[in-house]
Design a protein around this motif. Structure first.
Motif, mmCIF file in Angstrom:
data_model
loop_
_atom_site.group_PDB
_atom_site.id
_atom_site.type_symbol
_atom_site.label_atom_id
_atom_site.label_comp_id
_atom_site.label_asym_id
_atom_site.label_seq_id
_atom_site.Cartn_x
_atom_site.Cartn_y
_atom_site.Cartn_z
ATOM 1 N N TRP A 68 38.709 31.698 34.536
ATOM 2 C CA TRP A 68 39.484 32.256 35.646
ATOM 3 C C TRP A 68 40.819 31.540 35.809
ATOM 4 N N GLN A 69 41.780 32.316 36.303
ATOM 5 C CA GLN A 69 43.114 31.797 36.617
ATOM 6 C C GLN A 69 43.616 32.492 37.879
ATOM 7 N N ASP A 70 44.167 31.721 38.792
ATOM 8 C CA ASP A 70 44.806 32.304 39.965
ATOM 9 C C ASP A 70 46.221 32.727 39.589
ATOM 10 N N PHE A 71 46.688 33.822 40.192
ATOM 11 C CA PHE A 71 48.049 34.284 39.938
ATOM 12 C C PHE A 71 48.728 34.618 41.256
ATOM 13 N N ALA A 72 50.045 34.470 41.277
ATOM 14 C CA ALA A 72 50.813 34.748 42.493
ATOM 15 C C ALA A 72 52.194 35.240 42.082
ATOM 16 N N GLY A 73 52.801 36.034 42.974
ATOM 17 C CA GLY A 73 54.130 36.586 42.706
ATOM 18 C C GLY A 73 54.244 37.969 43.303
ATOM 19 N N ALA A 74 54.537 38.958 42.462
ATOM 20 C CA ALA A 74 54.669 40.335 42.930
ATOM 21 C C ALA A 74 53.376 40.832 43.578
ATOM 22 N N PHE A 75 52.253 40.336 43.095
ATOM 23 C CA PHE A 75 50.940 40.527 43.714
ATOM 24 C C PHE A 75 50.136 39.277 43.388
ATOM 25 N N ARG A 76 49.080 39.015 44.134
ATOM 26 C CA ARG A 76 48.379 37.742 43.958
ATOM 27 C C ARG A 76 46.879 37.942 43.978
ATOM 28 N N GLY A 77 46.174 36.972 43.408
ATOM 29 C CA GLY A 77 44.724 37.038 43.397
ATOM 30 C C GLY A 77 44.168 36.101 42.345
ATOM 31 N N ARG A 78 42.983 36.426 41.879
ATOM 32 C CA ARG A 78 42.337 35.640 40.830
ATOM 33 C C ARG A 78 41.906 36.573 39.711
ATOM 34 N N ALA A 79 42.247 36.217 38.475
ATOM 35 C CA ALA A 79 41.857 36.988 37.303
ATOM 36 C C ALA A 79 40.725 36.258 36.586
ATOM 37 N N LEU A 80 39.714 37.014 36.180
ATOM 38 C CA LEU A 80 38.580 36.436 35.471
ATOM 39 C C LEU A 80 38.302 37.213 34.196
ATOM 40 N N LEU A 81 38.021 36.493 33.128
ATOM 41 C CA LEU A 81 37.528 37.068 31.888
ATOM 42 C C LEU A 81 36.062 36.660 31.803
ATOM 43 N N ILE A 82 35.158 37.631 31.839
ATOM 44 C CA ILE A 82 33.731 37.367 32.003
ATOM 45 C C ILE A 82 32.969 37.834 30.771
ATOM 46 N N PHE A 83 32.074 36.965 30.248
ATOM 47 C CA PHE A 83 31.225 37.300 29.112
ATOM 48 C C PHE A 83 29.774 36.968 29.433
ATOM 49 N N PRO A 84 28.835 37.701 28.851
ATOM 50 C CA PRO A 84 27.465 37.189 28.792
ATOM 51 C C PRO A 84 27.465 35.888 27.980
ATOM 52 N N GLN A 85 26.559 34.967 28.294
ATOM 53 C CA GLN A 85 26.525 33.674 27.616
ATOM 54 C C GLN A 85 26.454 33.834 26.096
ATOM 55 N N ALA A 86 25.596 34.733 25.620
ATOM 56 C CA ALA A 86 25.441 34.914 24.171
ATOM 57 C C ALA A 86 26.743 35.388 23.534
ATOM 58 N N ASN A 87 27.456 36.268 24.217
ATOM 59 C CA ASN A 87 28.732 36.760 23.688
ATOM 60 C C ASN A 87 29.774 35.659 23.647
ATOM 61 N N SER A 88 29.733 34.761 24.633
ATOM 62 C CA SER A 88 30.721 33.682 24.663
ATOM 63 C C SER A 88 30.547 32.761 23.466
ATOM 64 N N LEU A 89 29.296 32.495 23.080
ATOM 65 C CA LEU A 89 29.056 31.640 21.913
ATOM 66 C C LEU A 89 29.519 32.339 20.634
ATOM 67 N N GLU A 90 29.307 33.659 20.573
ATOM 68 C CA GLU A 90 29.811 34.424 19.432
ATOM 69 C C GLU A 90 31.323 34.312 19.333
ATOM 70 N N LEU A 91 31.983 34.406 20.485
ATOM 71 C CA LEU A 91 33.439 34.322 20.513
ATOM 72 C C LEU A 91 33.904 32.943 20.067
ATOM 73 N N VAL A 92 33.241 31.894 20.550
ATOM 74 C CA VAL A 92 33.606 30.523 20.154
ATOM 75 C C VAL A 92 33.446 30.345 18.649
ATOM 76 N N ARG A 93 32.339 30.867 18.093
ATOM 77 C CA ARG A 93 32.130 30.747 16.638
ATOM 78 C C ARG A 93 33.236 31.475 15.869
ATOM 79 N N ALA A 94 33.653 32.619 16.399
ATOM 80 C CA ALA A 94 34.732 33.366 15.738
ATOM 81 C C ALA A 94 36.033 32.580 15.774
ATOM 82 N N VAL A 95 36.265 31.847 16.873
ATOM 83 C CA VAL A 95 37.506 31.091 17.031
ATOM 84 C C VAL A 95 37.503 29.818 16.181
ATOM 85 N N VAL A 96 36.372 29.074 16.210
ATOM 86 C CA VAL A 96 36.357 27.758 15.545
ATOM 87 C C VAL A 96 35.928 27.843 14.082
#
Length: 214
Positions: A68-96
């Motif tokens: 997650w990252q908070d954003f502010a300016g023309a509009f404001r709020g919090r942005a989140l990129l959400i994965f199931p745990q298993a998908n996150s590990l798949e993504l990490v393996r793809a990256v590393v």
């Protein structure tokens, strides 16, 4: 809240803006992983916190990981990129990379997720802000774990005060199929400001089409 609800034209325009943003994110991720990366956002909804949490819970029974990252300016709020745990590990393996031992992958998971989330969220929000002729500043990425309701809650917004701009996102990274979600949690004034910017964007596009058509 009828004035906050996006009509079909506004939703289509916003979906197109986000798709341009994730296309740019895909190009950046391609350099990180050294392979093909495809990202798409097939649909956008504006819904309440509870409904967003329920949608995630209905699709994902287990623990989730969010950047997650908070954003502010023309509009404001919090942005989140959400994965199931298993998908996150798949993504990490793809990256590393596949050659790295499992224990080292686990050690790098937090850093790799934060960097991936930073690339995707920054690309989406920066593209949106630029094309809507606004500007945004963003906080550093943070990684957290939990379930839908826990991840979507913020210290600044109660469920009554805010809505969630909820985006389904499909990944294909190094031939791995990875699903996830982007959620932008905003208070009503911020969502109203975004709606106004999207309306102005549509007006500009239509005016340009008329001028070029003439």
């Amino acid at each position: 809240m009828p004035d906050i609800v996006l009509n079909e034209l506004e939703r289509d325009a916003l979906t197109e803006l986000v798709n341009i943003g994730v296309s740019r994110a895909a190009a950046s991720l391609r350099k990180m992983v050294g392979g093909e990366v495809l990202l798409s956002v097939p649909s956008i909804e504006v819904i309440g916190h509870g409904r967003a949490a329920t949608l995630i819970r209905e699709r994902e029974g287990g623990e989730l990981v969010a950047v997650w990252q908070d954003f502010a300016g023309a509009f404001r709020g919090r942005a989140l990129l959400i994965f199931p745990q298993a998908n996150s590990l798949e993504l990490v393996r793809a990256v590393v990379g596949e050659a790295m031992p499992a224990e080292e992958v686990a050690d790098m998971e937090q850093e790799a997720l934060a960097e991936t989330g930073n690339v995707i969220l920054n690309s989406c929000l920066a593209t949106m802000a630029n094309m809507l002729q606004g500007s945004l500043t963003m906080s550093l990425p943070q990684v957290m774990r939990g379930h839908g309701g826990e991840l979507l809650g913020t210290s600044e917004l109660s469920p009554e005060e805010g809505l969630v701009l909820f985006l389904y996102i499909n990944f294909s990274v190094r031939d791995r199929s990875i699903r996830g979600y982007i959620a932008m949690v905003m208070d009503l004034p911020s969502l109203g400001a975004l709606k106004q910017l999207v309306g102005d964007f549509i007006d500009r596009v239509m005016r340009d089409e008329v001028e070029h058509g003439a």
